[in-house]
Scaffold this motif. Structure first.
Motif, PDB file in Angstrom:
ATOM      1  N   GLN A 223       0.848  -0.732  -0.130  1.00 17.20           N
ATOM      2  CA  GLN A 223       0.031   0.219   0.293  1.00 17.20           C
ATOM      3  C   GLN A 223       0.261   1.420   0.231  1.00 17.20           C
ATOM      4  OE1 GLN A 223      -2.241  -1.447   3.740  1.00 17.20           O
ATOM      5  NE2 GLN A 223      -4.081  -0.099   2.875  1.00 17.20           N
TER       6      GLN A 223
ATOM      7  N   GLU B 200      -3.688   3.768  -0.373  1.00 14.01           N
ATOM      8  CA  GLU B 200      -4.303   3.070  -1.987  1.00 14.01           C
ATOM      9  C   GLU B 200      -3.227   1.703  -1.695  1.00 14.01           C
ATOM     10  OE1 GLU B 200      -3.963   3.813  -6.005  1.00 14.01           O
ATOM     11  OE2 GLU B 200      -3.285   5.270  -5.109  1.00 14.01           O
TER      12      GLU B 200
ATOM     13  N   GLN C 233      -5.611  -5.696  -7.209  1.00 16.86           N
ATOM     14  CA  GLN C 233      -5.364  -4.749  -6.487  1.00 16.86           C
ATOM     15  C   GLN C 233      -7.410  -3.905  -6.902  1.00 16.86           C
ATOM     16  OE1 GLN C 233      -1.875  -2.485  -7.328  1.00 16.86           O
ATOM     17  NE2 GLN C 233      -2.977  -1.329  -9.072  1.00 16.86           N
TER      18      GLN C 233
ATOM     19  N   ASN D 152      -8.030  -1.893  -4.165  1.00 15.00           N
ATOM     20  CA  ASN D 152      -9.729  -0.911  -4.141  1.00 15.00           C
ATOM     21  C   ASN D 152     -10.201  -0.429  -3.764  1.00 15.00           C
ATOM     22  OD1 ASN D 152      -6.197   1.162  -3.518  1.00 15.00           O
ATOM     23  ND2 ASN D 152      -6.317   0.316  -5.872  1.00 15.00           N
TER      24      ASN D 152
END
Length: 434
Positions: A227, A231, A425, A429
């Protein structure tokens, strides 16, 4: 009198054993943790607390890690959680945002924070407030080694801390050592063409789908990260190289157990190491007591393998959070104040059960292990190289759930790494964003 309640599985459901009633007590506070060894240290600590605070008894409730956050989520929602409970960095923000935790800055004042490890304070500060009393401050990750298995392979234990991996240049001293340390039932090592990966009797290493001990450190050591802030940023060229290297150790070179063994059993590698069936075991100080108590062989700890960016480790902390819905808020604040004091954390350090986040208790932890002949400096010195960010963010639990199924398949070799990281990912997110 302090009592320790364990949690047992009844019909597949984690259930707390009934706490022993306390005769003559005005108030019984409960403290929930996931570590049996720290629970025993707490027993000593809370005995002293009770003497100083007549009318308050403390019971320790041990919930196994595998069930901990599932059960905590249900109990907090139902307002049946303990007065004080441990929370890790990946989960605390959800509870803080939802108003489930006591604001420690308000409850104990900011002056108390000078006694606590700054990295843990930073990790658990949100919107200008601290949301728990720092309890554990794991330093870095280290590499446990079995001296007997190294000697049998002709490997000097002093060289273990200098191992290096580099997927781009092929400048790799880690893989050849792991191949020498991995043996099949016929005595063939993994670098021998006759090696049979279906009959492995000794593994070289514990590469696995293990966030804290393994892949966070490989990401950091290759200049990547899980991260950046909240994020997720692991889907990069460096991230792909890092995961591919770890997965190849398992599925291509067979120097580590299959994800079929380790995905659903977080203790599989530890058990293999303690049974003398694994030569190198990468983990943190949270396993020091387990190794010390369970290893029937000479062992030591070295630095983790270094990658292109060096040997970069994660560092993490744990807090004792006050339940905002506690029926005994005044007594709970007293207990939290005690937990944040040197006297309150002294037993943790003296027993060596964990690395305290209370600064005044940290020297006793190092001393405790030195007295047992164990040098723990490898866990500490690695932090001089910098660190990789630990998990963080509100909705971390949801994000972890979102990517974990893809990671499990990736480590099993069923989804190519580039495809898996791209999918994981995006899912993570999206979960963070709500």
């Amino acid at each position: 009198m302090v009592t320790v309640a364990s949690v047992v599985a009844i019909g597949g459901v984690a259930t707390a054993l009934a706490l022993t009633p306390q005769t003559g007590s005005d108030t019984t506070l409960t403290v929930r943790v996931w570590d049996e060894q720290v629970a025993q240290s707490y027993e000593k600590s809370f005995t002293a607390f009770e003497k100083a605070n007549p009318g308050i008894d403390v019971a320790v409730n041990v919930v196994p890690w595998a069930d901990y956050f599932t059960k905590l989520r249900v109990d907090v929602a139902g307002e049946t959680a303990d007065d004080v409970f441990w929370v890790n960095a990946g989960n605390f923000a959800d509870y803080a945002v939802n108003g489930s935790l006591m604001n420690i800055t308000d409850a104990l004042g900011s002056d108390a924070q000078v006694n606590w490890q700054p990295s843990v304070i930073d990790q658990y500060t949100l919107d200008g407030a601290l949301w728990g009393v720092p309890q554990l401050a794991d330093p870095g990750i280290g590499l446990y080694y079995n001296e007997e298995l190294l000697a049998a392979a002709g490997i000097d234990p002093g060289s273990v801390g200098d191992l290096h991996w580099d997927p781009a240049t092929g400048d790799d001293t880690l893989l050849p050592v792991l191949q020498k340390l991995t043996i099949d039932a016929n005595g063939n090592t993994a670098d021998n063409p006759a090696f049979d990966p279906s009959q492995i009797v000794q593994y070289g290493y514990n590469a696995a789908n293990d966030l804290n001990a393994i892949y966070l450190n490989y990401l950091g050591s290759n200049g990547a990260a899980l991260q950046d802030g909240d994020e997720f940023v692991f889907d990069t060229a460096e991230g792909q190289e890092s995961f591919q290297y770890v997965i190849d150790l398992m599925n291509k070179y067979h120097v580590a157990p299959s994800a079929a063994d380790t995905n659903l059993n977080g203790d599989f590698a530890l058990d293999q190491f303690l049974q003398g069936k694994m030569a190198l075991f990468q983990s943190g100080v949270y396993n020091l007591s387990n190794v010390s108590d369970g290893a029937g062989f000479e062992w030591g700890v070295a630095a983790i393998p270094s990658g292109p960016a060096g040997a970069i480790s994660v560092t993490n902390g744990v807090i004792a959070a006050g339940n905002a819905d506690s029926k005994h808020p005044g007594q709970t604040r007293k207990l939290l104040e005690w937990l944040g004091s040197t006297a309150g954390s002294a037993a943790i350090g003296e027993d060596g059960s964990a690395s305290p986040a209370v600064i005044g208790a940290q020297a006793s932890y190092i001393e405790s292990w030195q007295q047992r002949g164990v040098d723990v400096t490898a866990f500490i010195d690695v932090l001089d190289n910098g660190t990789v960010q630990a998990p963080q963010g509100a909705r971390w639990a949801e994000a972890s759930d979102a990517f974990e199924s893809t990671f499990a398949e990736m480590f099993l070799g069923r989804i190519p790494v580039d495809q898996a990281l791209r999918t994981a990912q995006a899912s993570a997110n999206a979960a963070i964003d709500g």
